[in-house]
Structure formats: C-alpha cells, structure tokens
Design a protein around this motif. Sequence first.
Motif, PDB file in Angstrom:
ATOM      1  N   UNK A  10      27.020  11.002  36.606  1.00 19.74           N
ATOM      2  CA  UNK A  10      25.855  11.322  36.978  1.00 19.74           C
ATOM      3  C   UNK A  10      25.735  11.241  38.509  1.00 19.74           C
ATOM      4  N   UNK A  11      26.689  10.267  39.363  1.00 20.39           N
ATOM      5  CA  UNK A  11      26.385  10.115  40.529  1.00 20.39           C
ATOM      6  C   UNK A  11      27.245  10.997  41.068  1.00 20.39           C
ATOM      7  N   UNK A  12      26.450  11.461  42.390  1.00 16.99           N
ATOM      8  CA  UNK A  12      27.146  12.691  42.922  1.00 16.99           C
ATOM      9  C   UNK A  12      27.226  12.473  44.322  1.00 16.99           C
ATOM     10  N   UNK A  37      20.640   6.772  49.111  1.00 17.28           N
ATOM     11  CA  UNK A  37      20.111   7.645  48.125  1.00 17.28           C
ATOM     12  C   UNK A  37      19.590   8.665  48.748  1.00 17.28           C
ATOM     13  N   UNK A  38      19.992   9.970  48.149  1.00 16.74           N
ATOM     14  CA  UNK A  38      19.264  11.198  48.876  1.00 16.74           C
ATOM     15  C   UNK A  38      18.451  12.086  47.851  1.00 16.74           C
ATOM     16  N   UNK A  39      18.462  11.725  46.563  1.00  8.67           N
ATOM     17  CA  UNK A  39      17.434  12.263  45.550  1.00  8.67           C
ATOM     18  C   UNK A  39      18.237  12.533  44.379  1.00  8.67           C
ATOM     19  N   UNK A  57      22.206  11.832  43.510  1.00  8.24           N
ATOM     20  CA  UNK A  57      22.684  12.250  45.031  1.00  8.24           C
ATOM     21  C   UNK A  57      22.888  11.023  45.791  1.00  8.24           C
ATOM     22  N   UNK A  58      23.763  10.774  46.264  1.00 11.52           N
ATOM     23  CA  UNK A  58      24.080   9.456  47.468  1.00 11.52           C
ATOM     24  C   UNK A  58      25.021  10.077  48.508  1.00 11.52           C
TER      25      UNK A  58
END
Length: 63
Positions: A10-12, A37-39, A57-58
Amino acid sequence: MFAANFDVAGIRLPDGAPAARWIRRDGPFNGVLPFRYLGADDLAGPSHTGRPAAHSWYEPSPL
C-alpha cells in the motif's frame, strides 16, 4: 516498542510504483525515514486481509 501489521504493497511512489523495494529494516531503529508524505488514496480496494485499505503516497526525500 512498536508493533504493526504493515502491508508494504500500500506504499506508493509518485509514479505509482510500489515502494516496497525501498523499505527494509532489521533490528532496532532510532531515526527518520527518507520519505515525504504526499497523501492517500482510499479507493485502493481490500488489503491482504480483505478489509478496506488505502494506498499511501510518498516521495523519496533527503534526510
């Protein structure tokens, strides 16, 4: 002590690629991770347990 059920799928990254290849830690950790962290995307679908999940999203960032 920190304990978690963490699904690295789940980490993109910003391009949508899974960040799993970037995440690995064996043993104790005292520090910061090199990501910003982007959202999140709550439409990711079910997790490996079948429960609702979100992709986070990172982007890589310097320490």
